[in-house]
Motif scaffolding. Structure first.
Motif, PDB file in Angstrom:
ATOM      1  N   ILE A   1      -2.030   4.686   5.702  1.00 43.88           N
ATOM      2  CA  ILE A   1      -1.721   3.643   6.683  1.00 43.88           C
ATOM      3  C   ILE A   1      -2.077   2.254   6.161  1.00 43.88           C
ATOM      4  CG2 ILE A   1      -2.245   2.768   8.990  1.00 43.88           C
ATOM      5  CD1 ILE A   1      -2.598   5.731   9.860  1.00 43.88           C
ATOM      6  N   PHE A   2      -3.268   2.091   5.595  1.00 45.09           N
ATOM      7  CA  PHE A   2      -3.634   0.774   5.070  1.00 45.09           C
ATOM      8  C   PHE A   2      -2.986   0.520   3.710  1.00 45.09           C
ATOM      9  CE2 PHE A   2      -6.780   1.354   8.382  1.00 45.09           C
ATOM     10  CZ  PHE A   2      -6.779   0.102   8.974  1.00 45.09           C
ATOM     11  N   LYS A   3      -2.649   1.568   2.990  1.00 47.69           N
ATOM     12  CA  LYS A   3      -1.886   1.419   1.747  1.00 47.69           C
ATOM     13  C   LYS A   3      -0.504   0.847   2.051  1.00 47.69           C
ATOM     14  CE  LYS A   3      -1.664   2.123  -2.732  1.00 47.69           C
ATOM     15  NZ  LYS A   3      -2.542   1.355  -3.636  1.00 47.69           N
ATOM     16  N   GLN A   4       0.097   1.286   3.144  1.00 50.03           N
ATOM     17  CA  GLN A   4       1.381   0.724   3.551  1.00 50.03           C
ATOM     18  C   GLN A   4       1.286  -0.788   3.719  1.00 50.03           C
ATOM     19  OE1 GLN A   4       1.618   3.864   6.839  1.00 50.03           O
ATOM     20  NE2 GLN A   4       3.720   3.118   6.759  1.00 50.03           N
ATOM     21  N   MET A   5       0.217  -1.234   4.357  1.00 49.00           N
ATOM     22  CA  MET A   5       0.048  -2.672   4.595  1.00 49.00           C
ATOM     23  C   MET A   5      -0.073  -3.430   3.282  1.00 49.00           C
ATOM     24  SD  MET A   5      -2.621  -2.459   7.755  1.00 49.00           S
ATOM     25  CE  MET A   5      -2.445  -1.161   8.987  1.00 49.00           C
ATOM     26  N   GLN A   6      -0.832  -2.872   2.356  1.00 46.82           N
ATOM     27  CA  GLN A   6      -0.964  -3.494   1.029  1.00 46.82           C
ATOM     28  C   GLN A   6       0.385  -3.540   0.326  1.00 46.82           C
ATOM     29  OE1 GLN A   6      -3.036  -1.134  -1.966  1.00 46.82           O
ATOM     30  NE2 GLN A   6      -4.073  -2.973  -2.712  1.00 46.82           N
ATOM     31  N   ASN A   7       1.113  -2.432   0.378  1.00 46.05           N
ATOM     32  CA  ASN A   7       2.419  -2.372  -0.276  1.00 46.05           C
ATOM     33  C   ASN A   7       3.423  -3.325   0.355  1.00 46.05           C
ATOM     34  OD1 ASN A   7       1.565  -0.411  -2.072  1.00 46.05           O
ATOM     35  ND2 ASN A   7       2.325   1.302  -0.843  1.00 46.05           N
ATOM     36  N   GLY A   8       3.242  -3.620   1.638  1.00 51.64           N
ATOM     37  CA  GLY A   8       4.180  -4.498   2.328  1.00 51.64           C
ATOM     38  C   GLY A   8       4.295  -5.868   1.697  1.00 51.64           C
ATOM     39  N   VAL A   9       3.218  -6.383   1.136  1.00 52.67           N
ATOM     40  CA  VAL A   9       3.270  -7.698   0.504  1.00 52.67           C
ATOM     41  C   VAL A   9       4.193  -7.672  -0.706  1.00 52.67           C
ATOM     42  CG1 VAL A   9       1.927  -9.476  -0.685  1.00 52.67           C
ATOM     43  CG2 VAL A   9       0.975  -8.330   1.325  1.00 52.67           C
ATOM     44  N   PHE A  10       4.052  -6.672  -1.562  1.00 58.70           N
ATOM     45  CA  PHE A  10       4.879  -6.594  -2.777  1.00 58.70           C
ATOM     46  C   PHE A  10       6.352  -6.361  -2.432  1.00 58.70           C
ATOM     47  CE2 PHE A  10       0.685  -4.638  -3.936  1.00 58.70           C
ATOM     48  CZ  PHE A  10       0.184  -5.767  -4.551  1.00 58.70           C
ATOM     49  N   VAL A  11       6.600  -5.517  -1.441  1.00 59.32           N
ATOM     50  CA  VAL A  11       7.981  -5.241  -1.033  1.00 59.32           C
ATOM     51  C   VAL A  11       8.614  -6.485  -0.432  1.00 59.32           C
ATOM     52  CG1 VAL A  11       9.410  -3.918   0.584  1.00 59.32           C
ATOM     53  CG2 VAL A  11       7.631  -2.755  -0.738  1.00 59.32           C
TER      54      VAL A  11
ATOM     55  N   THR B   1       6.010   3.335  -0.392  1.00 58.18           N
ATOM     56  CA  THR B   1       4.788   4.127  -0.303  1.00 58.18           C
ATOM     57  C   THR B   1       5.075   5.599  -0.588  1.00 58.18           C
ATOM     58  OG1 THR B   1       3.961   2.560   1.354  1.00 58.18           O
ATOM     59  CG2 THR B   1       2.803   4.668   1.159  1.00 58.18           C
ATOM     60  N   ILE B   2       6.190   6.091  -0.076  1.00 58.57           N
ATOM     61  CA  ILE B   2       6.570   7.487  -0.325  1.00 58.57           C
ATOM     62  C   ILE B   2       6.881   7.701  -1.806  1.00 58.57           C
ATOM     63  CG2 ILE B   2       8.339   9.240   0.125  1.00 58.57           C
ATOM     64  CD1 ILE B   2       8.551   8.028   2.986  1.00 58.57           C
ATOM     65  N   LYS B   3       7.645   6.783  -2.391  1.00 52.27           N
ATOM     66  CA  LYS B   3       7.985   6.923  -3.808  1.00 52.27           C
ATOM     67  C   LYS B   3       6.745   6.805  -4.690  1.00 52.27           C
ATOM     68  CE  LYS B   3      11.285   5.578  -7.339  1.00 52.27           C
ATOM     69  NZ  LYS B   3      12.445   4.724  -7.685  1.00 52.27           N
ATOM     70  N   GLN B   4       5.824   5.949  -4.308  1.00 47.80           N
ATOM     71  CA  GLN B   4       4.562   5.788  -5.025  1.00 47.80           C
ATOM     72  C   GLN B   4       3.809   7.116  -5.073  1.00 47.80           C
ATOM     73  OE1 GLN B   4       1.549   3.271  -3.023  1.00 47.80           O
ATOM     74  NE2 GLN B   4       1.782   1.875  -4.751  1.00 47.80           N
ATOM     75  N   GLU B   5       3.935   7.884  -4.012  1.00 44.83           N
ATOM     76  CA  GLU B   5       3.212   9.150  -3.883  1.00 44.83           C
ATOM     77  C   GLU B   5       3.918  10.300  -4.586  1.00 44.83           C
ATOM     78  OE1 GLU B   5      -0.244  10.968  -2.573  1.00 44.83           O
ATOM     79  OE2 GLU B   5       0.349   8.899  -2.100  1.00 44.83           O
ATOM     80  N   PHE B   6       5.236  10.403  -4.381  1.00 43.99           N
ATOM     81  CA  PHE B   6       5.980  11.586  -4.824  1.00 43.99           C
ATOM     82  C   PHE B   6       6.920  11.319  -6.002  1.00 43.99           C
ATOM     83  CE2 PHE B   6       4.989  12.291  -0.330  1.00 43.99           C
ATOM     84  CZ  PHE B   6       4.362  13.532  -0.390  1.00 43.99           C
ATOM     85  N   GLY B   7       7.219  10.054  -6.258  1.00 46.74           N
ATOM     86  CA  GLY B   7       8.114   9.719  -7.357  1.00 46.74           C
ATOM     87  C   GLY B   7       9.576   9.999  -7.090  1.00 46.74           C
TER      88      GLY B   7
END
Length: 292
Positions: free
Chosen positions: A269-279, A137-143
């Motif tokens: 916060i909810f983006k983290q949950m979405q990203n959790g599936v792919f990770v 999620t952090i990398k998605q935001e800041f690269g």
């Protein structure tokens, strides 16, 4: 990677590989594994996000998910965790995801077994899959991670999320600061002043107050905690325009964070949950491909 047990054991290049693969899954890379395999989720502590996220990831990968209910398993009769996992291996399960209240539960599973083990959270020890989705999620935001200012706020001493992220973020080049009551800092040096971190924080990672792990003398009433250490609207307004808010959840609204901020512009916060599936798809593929 044969197992995922702790962020202390995972190399930077392995982190990058998982994050890259998670992005490919998010971009609709083919999901099915080359071989039909079976996984079981052994959760001995309550969980919504981690358990359901792993199960969604498993189903997207085409894995067969074998149901397991800790409350009706033979562990209630005194069976050891080793014998439970050995039983599942014997009947053909390829991997287990385990959440357990015992710190380092996986240590007793490191010999005598030939089954992939993923740590879904051990006591107040480690939570590697949560850390990896936070990193994603952090990398998605800041690269990047290098040079980022990350503030972890809350119940540091009892947080497996804090310990996992502190290790990983530091290894990746971020600067990590801890904000909490002194009695909750555990092994880390901390500040108790929001003013020390508000102007510079790129990421504010809030943690759940884990009342169930506290001695009575270290308890802090919810309202007092929110006033001193919670993310209030006034503090939110002092954050940089580019800052983001994370929380592993479950969220205690109006304790760690004002309720109106949970879905605010800076919240992920909810983006983290979405990203959790792919990770978690990437994690499962990584440990299971050793068995193709």
């Amino acid at each position: 990677m044969k197992n995922l047990l702790s962020m202390k054991d995972i190399k930077v290049n392995e982190i990058e590989m998982i994050l890259t693969r998670a992005l490919e899954f998010q971009q609709n890379s083919p999901h099915q594994l080359k071989k039909q395999m079976t996984v079981a989720n052994l959760f001995f502590e309550p969980s919504t996000r981690t358990k359901m996220s792993f199960e969604m990831a498993e189903r997207k990968l085409g894995l067969h998910v074998l149901p397991f209910d800790a409350g009706t398993s033979s562990t209630t009769k005194g069976e050891t965790l080793y014998d439970t996992v050995k039983t599942l291996e014997s009947i053909g399960v390829d991997a287990v995801v385990i959440r357990h209240e015992q710190n380092g539960f996986y240590e007793e599973l490191m010999s005598g077994l030939n089954i992939a083990i993923i740590n879904g959270g051990d006591g107040s020890g480690q939570h590697p899959s949560q850390s990896l989705l936070d990193l994603y999620t952090i990398k998605q935001e800041f690269g990047k991670f290098e040079g980022l200012e990350v503030t972890i706020v809350g119940d540091i001493a009892h947080s497996r999320v804090a310990k996992s992220n502190a290790q990983a973020l530091s290894n990746l080049g971020a600067h990590v600061t801890f904000l909490c009551p002194k009695e909750w800092q555990g092994e880390f040096e901390s500040t108790s002043s929001w003013e020390d971190v508000l102007p510079t924080a790129d990421v504010v990672m809030l943690l759940r107050v884990q009342h169930e792990r506290h001695a009575k003398e270290n308890e802090l009433p919810n309202q007092l905690y929110h006033e001193k250490f919670g993310l209030t609207k006034a503090r939110y307004d002092q954050l940089k325009s580019t800052a983001i808010i994370l929380h592993p959840a479950p969220v205690n609204r109006d304790v760690e964070i004002a309720s109106d901020l949970v879905e605010s512009e800076k919240s992920r916060i909810f983006k983290q949950m979405q990203n959790g599936v792919f990770v978690r798809m990437a994690i499962l593929e990584s440990v299971l491909k050793e068995r193709f």
